[in-house]
Design a protein around this motif. Structure first.
Motif, mmCIF file in Angstrom:
data_model
loop_
_atom_site.group_PDB
_atom_site.id
_atom_site.type_symbol
_atom_site.label_atom_id
_atom_site.label_comp_id
_atom_site.label_asym_id
_atom_site.label_seq_id
_atom_site.Cartn_x
_atom_site.Cartn_y
_atom_site.Cartn_z
ATOM 1 N N VAL A 73 -27.745 43.584 -30.524
ATOM 2 C CA VAL A 73 -26.990 44.757 -30.131
ATOM 3 C C VAL A 73 -27.452 45.181 -28.748
ATOM 4 O O VAL A 73 -28.631 45.528 -28.558
ATOM 5 N N ASN A 74 -26.557 45.094 -27.796
ATOM 6 C CA ASN A 74 -26.894 45.449 -26.410
ATOM 7 C C ASN A 74 -28.172 44.768 -25.933
ATOM 8 O O ASN A 74 -29.051 45.383 -25.325
ATOM 9 N N GLY A 75 -28.261 43.479 -26.244
ATOM 10 C CA GLY A 75 -29.371 42.675 -25.757
ATOM 11 C C GLY A 75 -30.622 42.692 -26.608
ATOM 12 O O GLY A 75 -31.600 42.013 -26.299
ATOM 13 N N VAL A 76 -30.618 43.444 -27.702
ATOM 14 C CA VAL A 76 -31.798 43.556 -28.561
ATOM 15 C C VAL A 76 -31.491 42.969 -29.934
ATOM 16 O O VAL A 76 -30.512 43.373 -30.576
ATOM 17 N N ASP A 77 -32.311 42.013 -30.393
ATOM 18 C CA ASP A 77 -32.176 41.488 -31.749
ATOM 19 C C ASP A 77 -32.731 42.541 -32.699
ATOM 20 O O ASP A 77 -33.949 42.782 -32.747
ATOM 21 N N VAL A 78 -31.848 43.183 -33.444
ATOM 22 C CA VAL A 78 -32.255 44.310 -34.278
ATOM 23 C C VAL A 78 -32.740 43.888 -35.650
ATOM 24 O O VAL A 78 -33.258 44.723 -36.409
ATOM 25 N N VAL A 79 -32.598 42.599 -36.013
ATOM 26 C CA VAL A 79 -32.974 42.167 -37.360
ATOM 27 C C VAL A 79 -34.459 42.421 -37.652
ATOM 28 O O VAL A 79 -34.791 42.966 -38.714
ATOM 29 N N PRO A 80 -35.400 42.037 -36.757
ATOM 30 C CA PRO A 80 -36.815 42.343 -37.061
ATOM 31 C C PRO A 80 -37.069 43.836 -37.240
ATOM 32 O O PRO A 80 -37.904 44.234 -38.065
#
Length: 265
Positions: A73-80
């Motif tokens: 999301v907007n360049g950030v992998d939010v899964v972790p």
């Protein structure tokens, strides 16, 4: 209302058309080019997303529930970040990815305790309401029946290579293909004690499997005896048991949510 059933509409162009309220079932929608569309109030269930890219979108309110391995999301992998927050909220969740026999035994014991609490909540709801669906999802009884199917499929049919591990109350997922010999009794309405008796049997089977396993045995390759997993190449005993753990964990959360709704409506 136009009905497009068993038709090939691949490559079609829809411009300035009204598709609101449309229903898509068993449709191949891969490779879509979707631009300047209104997707508000859309509900997507049992879908597969891979390589999806959304740019320039506006998302005031959106919920995603499922197996998410990578979501940027907007360049950030939010899964972790999501995984860490879920484990913070529910410390038992971190136990659902064990790597040794003792870890699997602990994880299933934790699930037994949590499901015991859930069953207490279920008994506070009338027997009739346990067959009631909430927002189109499975009823509480159907959820338990599906978990019976998951055990039969992954433990009975794969780990134990039983070609016929089914019980008449087992309930495959809604989009599952029908196979001869596999139960498909979607209209039956068993009582809670009936599905709980089956659940105890399935849980006992898992306990027997774990009692006879070593840590090395968790890495044993498996081959499927069920039509749902015709090719089990690359899967191990541990992989199959983790699938069951994940099914048990996720569906208990769904069950708790739905029971809470039923208790106040």
């Amino acid at each position: 209302m136009t009905d497009f059933t068993e038709q090939d509409l691949s490559g079609s162009s829809f411009q300035r058309v009204d598709l609101s309220g449309s229903t898509f079932r068993g449709a191949d929608m891969s490779g879509l080019d979707v631009r300047e569309v209104d997707l508000s109030r859309t509900r997507v269930r049992a879908a597969y997303f891979d390589g999806v890219r959304m740019t320039g979108v506006e998302i005031p309110d959106m919920e995603i529930s499922g197996e998410v391995l990578r979501l940027v999301v907007n360049g950030v992998d939010v899964v972790p970040l999501v995984e860490a927050e879920l484990n913070r909220r529910m410390p038992e969740r971190a136990l659902m990815a064990p790597t040794d026999v003792a870890g699997f035994q602990e994880a299933f014991a934790v699930l037994d305790r949590l499901w015991g609490e859930t069953m207490g909540h279920a008994r506070a709801v009338s027997a009739e309401r346990l067959h009631e669906q909430v927002e189109g999802e499975w009823s509480f009884i159907e959820t338990l029946r599906h978990l019976g199917f998951a055990h039969a499929c992954w433990v009975g049919g794969v780990v134990l290579a039983d070609p016929s591990p089914w019980h008449p109350l087992d309930l495959p997922w809604d989009e599952a293909p029908q196979h001869e010999g596999v139960p498909w009794a979607r209209r039956v309405r068993p009582e809670l004690h009936e599905v709980m008796a089956l659940r105890r049997q399935r849980r006992a089977t898992v306990a027997e499997v774990l009692d006879g396993l070593t840590d090395a045995g968790l890495g044993r390759p498996v081959s499927s005896a069920t039509p749902f997993l015709a090719d089990a190449t690359g899967l191990t005993v541990a992989d199959c048991l983790r699938v069951v753990l994940n099914e048990e964990w996720e569906h208990r959360l769904y069950a708790e949510r739905d029971l809470a709704v039923l208790a106040v409506t």
